[in-house]
Design a protein around this motif. Sequence first.
Motif, PDB file in Angstrom:
ATOM      1  N   SER A  18      -4.607  -2.214   5.987  1.00 41.61           N
ATOM      2  CA  SER A  18      -4.764  -3.465   5.240  1.00 41.61           C
ATOM      3  C   SER A  18      -3.801  -4.544   5.716  1.00 41.61           C
ATOM      4  O   SER A  18      -3.778  -5.642   5.171  1.00 41.61           O
ATOM      5  CB  SER A  18      -4.524  -3.205   3.746  1.00 41.61           C
ATOM      6  OG  SER A  18      -3.201  -2.716   3.533  1.00 41.61           O
ATOM      7  N   ILE A  57      -1.742   0.778  -0.135  1.00 43.35           N
ATOM      8  CA  ILE A  57      -3.181   0.819   0.172  1.00 43.35           C
ATOM      9  C   ILE A  57      -3.447   1.736   1.363  1.00 43.35           C
ATOM     10  O   ILE A  57      -4.354   2.572   1.333  1.00 43.35           O
ATOM     11  CB  ILE A  57      -3.728  -0.594   0.442  1.00 43.35           C
ATOM     12  CG1 ILE A  57      -3.657  -1.454  -0.819  1.00 43.35           C
ATOM     13  CG2 ILE A  57      -5.164  -0.512   0.958  1.00 43.35           C
ATOM     14  CD1 ILE A  57      -4.549  -1.002  -1.954  1.00 43.35           C
ATOM     15  N   ASP A  58      -2.645   1.605   2.417  1.00 40.38           N
ATOM     16  CA  ASP A  58      -2.863   2.423   3.619  1.00 40.38           C
ATOM     17  C   ASP A  58      -2.598   3.902   3.362  1.00 40.38           C
ATOM     18  O   ASP A  58      -3.194   4.771   4.002  1.00 40.38           O
ATOM     19  CB  ASP A  58      -1.966   1.934   4.761  1.00 40.38           C
ATOM     20  CG  ASP A  58      -2.434   0.599   5.327  1.00 40.38           C
ATOM     21  OD1 ASP A  58      -3.421   0.047   4.802  1.00 40.38           O
ATOM     22  OD2 ASP A  58      -1.804   0.109   6.284  1.00 40.38           O
ATOM     23  N   ASN A  60      -3.327   5.519   0.751  1.00 39.03           N
ATOM     24  CA  ASN A  60      -4.194   6.025  -0.313  1.00 39.03           C
ATOM     25  C   ASN A  60      -5.630   6.217   0.191  1.00 39.03           C
ATOM     26  O   ASN A  60      -6.589   5.919  -0.517  1.00 39.03           O
ATOM     27  CB  ASN A  60      -4.190   5.055  -1.502  1.00 39.03           C
ATOM     28  CG  ASN A  60      -4.580   5.716  -2.809  1.00 39.03           C
ATOM     29  OD1 ASN A  60      -3.899   6.620  -3.278  1.00 39.03           O
ATOM     30  ND2 ASN A  60      -5.674   5.276  -3.405  1.00 39.03           N
ATOM     31  N   GLY A  61      -5.744   6.722   1.411  1.00 38.22           N
ATOM     32  CA  GLY A  61      -7.086   6.884   1.982  1.00 38.22           C
ATOM     33  C   GLY A  61      -7.326   8.262   2.559  1.00 38.22           C
ATOM     34  O   GLY A  61      -8.017   8.406   3.569  1.00 38.22           O
ATOM     35  N   LYS A  70     -11.789   1.862   3.683  1.00 40.84           N
ATOM     36  CA  LYS A  70     -10.541   2.339   3.083  1.00 40.84           C
ATOM     37  C   LYS A  70     -10.207   1.522   1.831  1.00 40.84           C
ATOM     38  O   LYS A  70      -9.543   2.011   0.922  1.00 40.84           O
ATOM     39  CB  LYS A  70      -9.386   2.213   4.092  1.00 40.84           C
ATOM     40  CG  LYS A  70      -9.585   3.009   5.380  1.00 40.84           C
ATOM     41  CD  LYS A  70      -9.603   4.490   5.117  1.00 40.84           C
ATOM     42  CE  LYS A  70      -9.597   5.291   6.412  1.00 40.84           C
ATOM     43  NZ  LYS A  70     -10.833   5.117   7.212  1.00 40.84           N
ATOM     44  N   PHE A  71     -10.661   0.274   1.832  1.00 43.01           N
ATOM     45  CA  PHE A  71     -10.393  -0.606   0.686  1.00 43.01           C
ATOM     46  C   PHE A  71     -11.448  -1.698   0.650  1.00 43.01           C
ATOM     47  O   PHE A  71     -12.144  -1.945   1.635  1.00 43.01           O
ATOM     48  CB  PHE A  71      -8.994  -1.212   0.783  1.00 43.01           C
ATOM     49  CG  PHE A  71      -8.769  -2.070   2.000  1.00 43.01           C
ATOM     50  CD1 PHE A  71      -8.955  -3.446   1.954  1.00 43.01           C
ATOM     51  CD2 PHE A  71      -8.371  -1.502   3.202  1.00 43.01           C
ATOM     52  CE1 PHE A  71      -8.759  -4.233   3.081  1.00 43.01           C
ATOM     53  CE2 PHE A  71      -8.161  -2.287   4.330  1.00 43.01           C
ATOM     54  CZ  PHE A  71      -8.356  -3.648   4.276  1.00 43.01           C
ATOM     55  N   LYS A 123      -6.145   1.789  -7.843  1.00 43.97           N
ATOM     56  CA  LYS A 123      -4.973   1.182  -7.203  1.00 43.97           C
ATOM     57  C   LYS A 123      -5.413  -0.161  -6.622  1.00 43.97           C
ATOM     58  O   LYS A 123      -6.231  -0.212  -5.702  1.00 43.97           O
ATOM     59  CB  LYS A 123      -4.435   2.093  -6.096  1.00 43.97           C
ATOM     60  CG  LYS A 123      -3.109   1.612  -5.488  1.00 43.97           C
ATOM     61  CD  LYS A 123      -2.669   2.541  -4.373  1.00 43.97           C
ATOM     62  CE  LYS A 123      -2.147   3.862  -4.886  1.00 43.97           C
ATOM     63  NZ  LYS A 123      -0.824   3.733  -5.561  1.00 43.97           N
ATOM     64  N   TYR A 124      -4.891  -1.242  -7.192  1.00 42.77           N
ATOM     65  CA  TYR A 124      -5.272  -2.567  -6.707  1.00 42.77           C
ATOM     66  C   TYR A 124      -4.067  -3.506  -6.703  1.00 42.77           C
ATOM     67  O   TYR A 124      -3.086  -3.300  -7.436  1.00 42.77           O
ATOM     68  CB  TYR A 124      -6.403  -3.159  -7.558  1.00 42.77           C
ATOM     69  CG  TYR A 124      -5.946  -3.855  -8.838  1.00 42.77           C
ATOM     70  CD1 TYR A 124      -5.562  -5.201  -8.832  1.00 42.77           C
ATOM     71  CD2 TYR A 124      -5.918  -3.181 -10.063  1.00 42.77           C
ATOM     72  CE1 TYR A 124      -5.144  -5.835  -9.996  1.00 42.77           C
ATOM     73  CE2 TYR A 124      -5.516  -3.805 -11.220  1.00 42.77           C
ATOM     74  CZ  TYR A 124      -5.125  -5.144 -11.188  1.00 42.77           C
ATOM     75  OH  TYR A 124      -4.703  -5.770 -12.334  1.00 42.77           O
ATOM     76  N   SER A 211      -8.195  -0.124  -3.541  1.00 45.21           N
ATOM     77  CA  SER A 211      -8.347   1.069  -2.724  1.00 45.21           C
ATOM     78  C   SER A 211      -9.675   1.763  -3.007  1.00 45.21           C
ATOM     79  O   SER A 211     -10.145   1.792  -4.147  1.00 45.21           O
ATOM     80  CB  SER A 211      -7.201   2.039  -2.998  1.00 45.21           C
ATOM     81  OG  SER A 211      -7.377   3.247  -2.275  1.00 45.21           O
ATOM     82  N   ASN A 217      -5.387   9.497  -5.207  1.00 41.99           N
ATOM     83  CA  ASN A 217      -5.788   9.723  -3.821  1.00 41.99           C
ATOM     84  C   ASN A 217      -6.691  10.951  -3.694  1.00 41.99           C
ATOM     85  O   ASN A 217      -6.678  11.648  -2.681  1.00 41.99           O
ATOM     86  CB  ASN A 217      -4.554   9.887  -2.919  1.00 41.99           C
ATOM     87  CG  ASN A 217      -4.868   9.576  -1.460  1.00 41.99           C
ATOM     88  OD1 ASN A 217      -5.957   9.109  -1.127  1.00 41.99           O
ATOM     89  ND2 ASN A 217      -3.912   9.847  -0.580  1.00 41.99           N
TER      90      ASN A 217
END
Length: 343
Positions: A18, A57-58, A60-61, A70-71, A123-124, A211, A217
Motif C-alpha cells: 500500500s 495494511i501490508d 495483514n494479507g 490485498k486492500f 482494519k481500515y 484491508s 488476518n
Amino acid sequence: MYITITPQKLGGNYSQSSADFVGYLEKENQGLEQKNMEHFFNQYGEGILAEEVVKEIDGNGTKLKKTEPKFYSITVSPSKYELNRLQNSSEDLKNYTRELMKDYVNSFNREINGRSVTIDDIKYYAKIEHQRTFKGTDWQIRENQPFATKILQLKNEIRSIENGSMEGSIKKREREVANLERQAPHQQDGKRIVQGMPKAGNQSHIHIIVSRKDASNTFSLSPGSKHKASEVEMHGKNVKRGFDRDQFFDQAEKTFDRTFGYQRNFAETYKARKDFIKNPKTYFASLMKLPINGKAIAFKLMRETDIPIIPSIPTNQAQLALKIFNKLRKGVDVAIKSSSIGI
C-alpha cells in the motif's frame, strides 16, 4: 454523494504494498505546517503516521495471492450541497466516516466464529482531503478538448516560425490562441479549464484504505465479491457469503442525511442513479412524479453535476426524455469505466 470501491491493481496483478497509494494520499501535506496537515485516522484513533498505515495494511494479507486484492480503496465524495451542511469539514467528515464504516461491515453477509461482522473485525485507515483537480474524464475537459487541440497546434506553429522551419505571422497566431482561450466553453476564474487545474470551492472528500483480510488476518472480507447476500453449501455446511453494495451505498446516504439533517432530493439518491442506468423508464417516471419544486431542484442538481445535460429543457416530455437520457448515459458510461466497482 458519490462512493467508489476500487481494488488497487497494477497490470495483471494487484498491488503487493500500500506504500504507493499511501504516499499518493500524503501529497496534500507537502509544504504545509504541522498544524494544517491532515493525518490518517481509524475508528478509534487519530494522527496515525503513514508508515504505520503501510505496515499494518501490508502485514495483514496472509495467504492472499498476487491475483487477489490485498486492500481496497473507498472514496467518498459529498456534493457541494452536502458539504454545505457541515460545520467543520474535517471533523464532521471524520465522524461520518466512522459511522459509514459501520454501514460497510453491516453490508457483509458473512459470519466470523458464528456471529455477524462488526466494526472491530475490519482494519481500515482513512484520510480527509480538501483539494481536487480536473481529470481527463471530466466533462469540462472533454468539451474543452477541441479548443485545446487547436491551441496546441497554433503554439506548435509559433515555435516552428521562431526556429525558422516555417513561415507565417506569430502575432496572428497569438491572437487566435487568445481568442480560443476565451471561447472555450468551460472557464474557471477567467481561465480555460485544463487537466490538472485545481477545482474551485469546497472539494473535501474522504479516502479510506481497508484491508481485504479481517483484523485477525484470518478471514477474507471482499467488498468486490460478485455475490450479494446468499448462502452456499460448502463441506456439508451452509455458508453465508457476499457483500451487498446496494445496501451499503443506500445506507451511506441515509447515515449522512440523519447525521447532518440533510434533505436529499430524488436526483441525488443512489437509487435514482441506478434506475437511470438499469431502468431509464422507471427513472423518468419517478422524476416526472416529483412536485414542481422538487422537480425544479432535481433539474438544477442534474445540471450542476459532473455529468452535463442539455442547456435548455424542451417542454415535450418525450423529447426531454430522449435528450436527457442520451446525453447523461454517455457521461455515466465514462464515469463507470474510469472508476470502480460502483453501481
